[in-house]
Scaffold this motif. Structure first.
Motif, PDB file in Angstrom:
ATOM      1  N   LEU A 177      -2.239  -4.375   8.839  1.00  0.00           N
ATOM      2  CA  LEU A 177      -3.215  -5.365   9.275  1.00  0.00           C
ATOM      3  C   LEU A 177      -2.562  -6.638   9.795  1.00  0.00           C
ATOM      4  N   HIS A 178      -3.200  -7.223  10.808  1.00  0.00           N
ATOM      5  CA  HIS A 178      -2.892  -8.589  11.205  1.00  0.00           C
ATOM      6  C   HIS A 178      -3.668  -9.527  10.276  1.00  0.00           C
ATOM      7  N   VAL A 179      -2.954 -10.499   9.689  1.00  0.00           N
ATOM      8  CA  VAL A 179      -3.600 -11.494   8.825  1.00  0.00           C
ATOM      9  C   VAL A 179      -3.217 -12.889   9.308  1.00  0.00           C
ATOM     10  N   SER A 180      -3.933 -13.898   8.804  1.00  0.00           N
ATOM     11  CA  SER A 180      -3.716 -15.262   9.296  1.00  0.00           C
ATOM     12  C   SER A 180      -2.651 -16.023   8.520  1.00  0.00           C
ATOM     13  N   GLU A 181      -2.346 -15.585   7.301  1.00  0.00           N
ATOM     14  CA  GLU A 181      -1.276 -16.184   6.489  1.00  0.00           C
ATOM     15  C   GLU A 181      -0.971 -15.225   5.342  1.00  0.00           C
ATOM     16  N   LEU A 182       0.130 -15.488   4.612  1.00  0.00           N
ATOM     17  CA  LEU A 182       0.559 -14.514   3.612  1.00  0.00           C
ATOM     18  C   LEU A 182       0.429 -14.962   2.161  1.00  0.00           C
ATOM     19  N   VAL A 183       0.240 -16.258   1.897  1.00  0.00           N
ATOM     20  CA  VAL A 183       0.198 -16.712   0.501  1.00  0.00           C
ATOM     21  C   VAL A 183      -1.091 -16.274  -0.178  1.00  0.00           C
ATOM     22  N   LYS A 184      -2.239 -16.674   0.364  1.00  0.00           N
ATOM     23  CA  LYS A 184      -3.517 -16.255  -0.217  1.00  0.00           C
ATOM     24  C   LYS A 184      -3.726 -14.748  -0.036  1.00  0.00           C
ATOM     25  N   THR A 185      -3.177 -14.216   1.048  1.00  0.00           N
ATOM     26  CA  THR A 185      -3.275 -12.775   1.290  1.00  0.00           C
ATOM     27  C   THR A 185      -2.574 -11.990   0.183  1.00  0.00           C
ATOM     28  N   GLU A 186      -1.377 -12.435  -0.197  1.00  0.00           N
ATOM     29  CA  GLU A 186      -0.657 -11.758  -1.282  1.00  0.00           C
ATOM     30  C   GLU A 186      -1.434 -11.862  -2.589  1.00  0.00           C
ATOM     31  N   GLU A 187      -1.992 -13.020  -2.872  1.00  0.00           N
ATOM     32  CA  GLU A 187      -2.785 -13.185  -4.090  1.00  0.00           C
ATOM     33  C   GLU A 187      -3.968 -12.214  -4.096  1.00  0.00           C
ATOM     34  N   PHE A 188      -4.645 -12.102  -2.961  1.00  0.00           N
ATOM     35  CA  PHE A 188      -5.812 -11.221  -2.842  1.00  0.00           C
ATOM     36  C   PHE A 188      -5.436  -9.766  -3.135  1.00  0.00           C
ATOM     37  N   TYR A 189      -4.389  -9.282  -2.499  1.00  0.00           N
ATOM     38  CA  TYR A 189      -4.043  -7.868  -2.614  1.00  0.00           C
ATOM     39  C   TYR A 189      -3.308  -7.538  -3.914  1.00  0.00           C
ATOM     40  N   VAL A 190      -2.523  -8.478  -4.431  1.00  0.00           N
ATOM     41  CA  VAL A 190      -1.741  -8.208  -5.640  1.00  0.00           C
ATOM     42  C   VAL A 190      -2.534  -8.573  -6.893  1.00  0.00           C
ATOM     43  N   LYS A 191      -2.915  -9.846  -7.041  1.00  0.00           N
ATOM     44  CA  LYS A 191      -3.684 -10.257  -8.219  1.00  0.00           C
ATOM     45  C   LYS A 191      -5.097  -9.689  -8.208  1.00  0.00           C
ATOM     46  N   GLY A 192      -5.658  -9.566  -7.027  1.00  0.00           N
ATOM     47  CA  GLY A 192      -7.030  -9.065  -6.924  1.00  0.00           C
ATOM     48  C   GLY A 192      -7.114  -7.547  -6.944  1.00  0.00           C
ATOM     49  N   LEU A 193      -6.597  -6.924  -5.901  1.00  0.00           N
ATOM     50  CA  LEU A 193      -6.790  -5.481  -5.736  1.00  0.00           C
ATOM     51  C   LEU A 193      -5.824  -4.633  -6.556  1.00  0.00           C
ATOM     52  N   GLY A 194      -4.734  -5.236  -7.060  1.00  0.00           N
ATOM     53  CA  GLY A 194      -3.857  -4.492  -7.953  1.00  0.00           C
ATOM     54  C   GLY A 194      -2.659  -3.831  -7.314  1.00  0.00           C
ATOM     55  N   PHE A 195      -2.287  -4.251  -6.092  1.00  0.00           N
ATOM     56  CA  PHE A 195      -1.111  -3.688  -5.438  1.00  0.00           C
ATOM     57  C   PHE A 195       0.151  -4.444  -5.851  1.00  0.00           C
ATOM     58  N   GLU A 196       1.290  -3.881  -5.486  1.00  0.00           N
ATOM     59  CA  GLU A 196       2.594  -4.466  -5.801  1.00  0.00           C
ATOM     60  C   GLU A 196       3.364  -4.641  -4.497  1.00  0.00           C
ATOM     61  N   VAL A 197       4.024  -5.783  -4.331  1.00  0.00           N
ATOM     62  CA  VAL A 197       4.863  -5.991  -3.153  1.00  0.00           C
ATOM     63  C   VAL A 197       6.116  -5.130  -3.293  1.00  0.00           C
ATOM     64  N   VAL A 198       6.375  -4.288  -2.277  1.00  0.00           N
ATOM     65  CA  VAL A 198       7.560  -3.432  -2.321  1.00  0.00           C
ATOM     66  C   VAL A 198       8.556  -3.769  -1.218  1.00  0.00           C
ATOM     67  N   ASN A 199       8.172  -4.646  -0.279  1.00  0.00           N
ATOM     68  CA  ASN A 199       9.109  -5.091   0.746  1.00  0.00           C
ATOM     69  C   ASN A 199       8.585  -6.363   1.393  1.00  0.00           C
ATOM     70  N   ARG A 200       9.484  -7.348   1.515  1.00  0.00           N
ATOM     71  CA  ARG A 200       9.168  -8.579   2.253  1.00  0.00           C
ATOM     72  C   ARG A 200      10.003  -8.562   3.524  1.00  0.00           C
ATOM     73  N   TYR A 201       9.325  -8.537   4.647  1.00  0.00           N
ATOM     74  CA  TYR A 201      10.007  -8.482   5.943  1.00  0.00           C
ATOM     75  C   TYR A 201      10.117  -9.906   6.467  1.00  0.00           C
ATOM     76  N   GLY A 202      11.173 -10.592   6.035  1.00  0.00           N
ATOM     77  CA  GLY A 202      11.310 -12.003   6.380  1.00  0.00           C
ATOM     78  C   GLY A 202      10.144 -12.801   5.824  1.00  0.00           C
ATOM     79  N   THR A 203       9.670 -13.758   6.619  1.00  0.00           N
ATOM     80  CA  THR A 203       8.520 -14.578   6.208  1.00  0.00           C
ATOM     81  C   THR A 203       7.252 -14.159   6.927  1.00  0.00           C
ATOM     82  N   GLN A 204       7.302 -13.035   7.657  1.00  0.00           N
ATOM     83  CA  GLN A 204       6.189 -12.682   8.538  1.00  0.00           C
ATOM     84  C   GLN A 204       5.432 -11.420   8.148  1.00  0.00           C
ATOM     85  N   ALA A 205       5.929 -10.682   7.174  1.00  0.00           N
ATOM     86  CA  ALA A 205       5.231  -9.441   6.811  1.00  0.00           C
ATOM     87  C   ALA A 205       5.487  -9.064   5.354  1.00  0.00           C
ATOM     88  N   LEU A 206       4.496  -8.420   4.773  1.00  0.00           N
ATOM     89  CA  LEU A 206       4.568  -7.884   3.414  1.00  0.00           C
ATOM     90  C   LEU A 206       4.166  -6.420   3.454  1.00  0.00           C
TER      91      LEU A 206
END
Length: 283
Positions: A175-204
């Protein structure tokens, strides 16, 4: 079936797209991609690989508008093929019909890239064995290397194209998203996913069960990218399949705890990420 796409994991089930011309889109998805039509109305169609499971739905909205550039929404949906020879067969099919497409070796997978007539992005890929994936400090190693077509096609016989294999599944969505901080909170703290790769500062890249990714998230359309208009071609919604009601209820409660609205629609819960990408939570 991939172990990463069944209980106890949470995975993408179905992607729902808006298109400008249903007839044109159907021709592409049947003849080029190899889907079968499961159900069809005047303005919509449900597409399947196995004749029973909907992987993709396409709909022609009233007053539909062409895809807008530099917005949030779909980067691509990704169809996971059962075997490497299936990937080779679809490469031969694309070559036979003169289709131009992109490709990459991601270390964890080998992938082809193309777009439908409306510009909706599509990936078709096969996974390498998980034992071949490399992990460093909790992150899976991925790359964007050239695909070795000579090796992929070696020993594969030319045969008639019969469409997508029945065991094809929706491997992931990006997905294209507008930013990654609140997006990460939504998908990790909210939906229960885990970050498995950070592609620089532009993708998760995020997943459950240590898959290389069930969802990709990027800001390549620009930080602060706006939502597309409601009637614009593109992503309408996608489904997440939870392993059981308890897991889904936890996700709903977690979303509400971080202030994200969730509504109940028929047998699903509906929500949207901070960039307006709509998600249906199913079991």
């Amino acid at each position: 079936m991939s172990d990463f796409h069944r209980e106890p994991n949470t995975n993408v089930g179905q992607v729902n797209l808006k298109v400008q011309d249903l007839e044109c889109a159907l021709k592409f998805y049947q003849e080029v991609i190899g889907f079968k039509v499961l159900e069809q109305t005047e303005k919509s169609a449900n597409l399947t690989a196995d004749g029973k499971t909907i992987l993709l739905s396409i709909e022609q909205p009233d007053n539909v508008a062409p895809m807008q550039g530099k917005t949030t929404g779909l980067y691509h949906f990704a169809l996971l093929l059962p075997t490497r020879s299936d990937l080779a067969q679809i490469v031969q099919h694309f070559a036979n019909i003169g289709l131009r497409f992109g490709s990459s070796d991601h270390l964890v997978s080998e992938a082809l890239y193309l777009s439908d007539p409306d510009g909706n992005g599509i990936e078709i890929y096969r996974d390498r064995e998980p034992s071949e994936w490399k992990w460093n400090h909790g992150e899976v190693e991925m790359a964007v290397d050239p695909l070795d077509f000579r090796d992929l096609l070696s020993g594969v016989k030319q045969q008639a194209w019969n469409g997508l294999p029945a065991d094809t599944m929706m491997g992931h969505i990006h997905l294209h998203v507008s930013e990654l901080v609140k997006t990460e909170e939504f998908y990790v703290k909210g939906l229960g996913f885990e970050v498995v790769n950070r592609y620089g500062t532009q993708a998760l890249f995020i997943s459950t069960g240590k898959y290389h990714h069930h969802i990709g998230l990027n800001t390549w359309n620009g930080v602060g990218a706006p939502k597309p208009s409601e009637n614009s071609v593109g992503l309408q919604s996608f489904t997440l399949i939870y392993p059981n009601a308890a897991a889904r209820d936890r996700a709903v409660a977690n979303l509400q705890n971080i202030g994200v609205p969730v509504s109940e629609e028929n047998s699903a819960f509906a929500t949207s990420d901070p960039s307006g990408n709509r998600i249906l939570l199913l079991i």
